[in-house]
Design a protein around this motif. Sequence first.
Motif, PDB file in Angstrom:
ATOM      1  N   GLU A  71       2.021   1.793  -3.280  1.00 17.72           N
ATOM      2  CA  GLU A  71       0.886   1.880  -4.198  1.00 17.72           C
ATOM      3  C   GLU A  71       0.994   0.803  -5.269  1.00 17.72           C
ATOM      4  O   GLU A  71       0.730   1.046  -6.453  1.00 17.72           O
ATOM      5  CB  GLU A  71       0.785   3.266  -4.826  1.00 17.72           C
ATOM      6  CG  GLU A  71       0.564   4.387  -3.822  1.00 17.72           C
ATOM      7  CD  GLU A  71       0.402   5.748  -4.479  1.00 17.72           C
ATOM      8  OE1 GLU A  71       0.605   5.841  -5.708  1.00 17.72           O
ATOM      9  OE2 GLU A  71       0.067   6.713  -3.778  1.00 17.72           O
ATOM     10  N   TYR A  79       4.114  -1.197  -9.752  1.00 14.36           N
ATOM     11  CA  TYR A  79       3.922   0.005  -8.948  1.00 14.36           C
ATOM     12  C   TYR A  79       4.231   1.239  -9.791  1.00 14.36           C
ATOM     13  O   TYR A  79       5.047   1.186 -10.721  1.00 14.36           O
ATOM     14  CB  TYR A  79       4.810  -0.026  -7.702  1.00 14.36           C
ATOM     15  CG  TYR A  79       6.294  -0.072  -7.997  1.00 14.36           C
ATOM     16  CD1 TYR A  79       7.057   1.102  -8.015  1.00 14.36           C
ATOM     17  CD2 TYR A  79       6.940  -1.272  -8.267  1.00 14.36           C
ATOM     18  CE1 TYR A  79       8.413   1.062  -8.285  1.00 14.36           C
ATOM     19  CE2 TYR A  79       8.293  -1.321  -8.547  1.00 14.36           C
ATOM     20  CZ  TYR A  79       9.023  -0.152  -8.551  1.00 14.36           C
ATOM     21  OH  TYR A  79      10.379  -0.191  -8.838  1.00 14.36           O
ATOM     22  N   HIS A 126       0.831  -1.216   0.000  1.00 19.10           N
ATOM     23  CA  HIS A 126       0.000   0.000   0.000  1.00 19.10           C
ATOM     24  C   HIS A 126       0.862   1.260   0.000  1.00 19.10           C
ATOM     25  O   HIS A 126       0.513   2.250  -0.653  1.00 19.10           O
ATOM     26  CB  HIS A 126      -0.927  -0.015   1.211  1.00 19.10           C
ATOM     27  CG  HIS A 126      -1.996  -1.065   1.114  1.00 19.10           C
ATOM     28  ND1 HIS A 126      -2.934  -1.287   2.100  1.00 19.10           N
ATOM     29  CD2 HIS A 126      -2.267  -1.975   0.133  1.00 19.10           C
ATOM     30  CE1 HIS A 126      -3.738  -2.265   1.735  1.00 19.10           C
ATOM     31  NE2 HIS A 126      -3.352  -2.708   0.553  1.00 19.10           N
TER      32      HIS A 126
END
Length: 305
Positions: free
Chosen positions: A142, A154, A139
């Motif tokens: 991303e 990513y 996360h």
Amino acid sequence: MSVARHPVEADDWECKRVKGMASPILGFSDKDKVGTIQPHNDALVVTLRIGGYDVRRVLVDQGSAVEVMYHDLYKGLKLRPEDLTAYNPPLVSFEGKTVILKGQIRLLIQTDSNIVEVDFIVVDAYSPYTAIVARPWLHTLEAVSSTLHQKVKYPSEGQVKEVVGDQAMARQCMERFFQVGSELSPQEKEKLIDFLRKNVDVFAWDAYEASGVVLNFICHHLNVSPVVTPKKQPPRRLSKEHADAMREEVMKLKKAGAIKEVFYLEWLANTVVVKKKSGKWRVCVDCTDLNKACPKDPFPMPQIN
């Protein structure tokens, strides 16, 4: 009611600015399967730069909420107990057992030019993996991962970048086990298993992990007959697929220090590339001439009168 309208040039500039700021779309297609063995049920195992070192056998697990570091990596990074902070919540293994925790440490994970700070829970337990990276890392980066396509994608600097998994490594992690004698008593078996778990880092599971062998400690010499003239096999042409597989294998062995390049060739043997059941390539050397030049001794022990 009056409607104001920006000049065309302003609209164009605004569109370009928004496009420049928009993150690239992350997704997977059949093109991402190229180079993978399909179909498969392999985990996504990658190599990441953790704490300034290239760390192999890192499992990407988007089903986990915490990053985990196992004992092998803890020792490899030369971490000390004073480097850790306390971590109180219990951790339960896949078998449902409570795992002994050493503590927590914050380290940097670098992927290309992107650097992310990650809190690792250090676990005093055996695992074929050195570490597990989970949702917090994904996360923060991303990123999205796909075990089917064996990739992590990513966004970075307006582009989509990738971390590619290693299926061969993933399968080795699933195959790493010891065979313990069935005739051992339960006490001896428990002691042996405990000893192997504590020292599992000293075993080399493939040729690429057996690097840095001191030649003064152990060195193998071929018993070549001195009367045999060295032979150079005429070069054979390899297909592009075979040549790429051979080049990749040679570079891995050179990087591990298992082989080195020489320029005073006396013997010259061709490589033979064979496809394994897994779909990967096995690179062999045609040692037919060399085998003929090595006399076989059926009596390795000296004669006893």
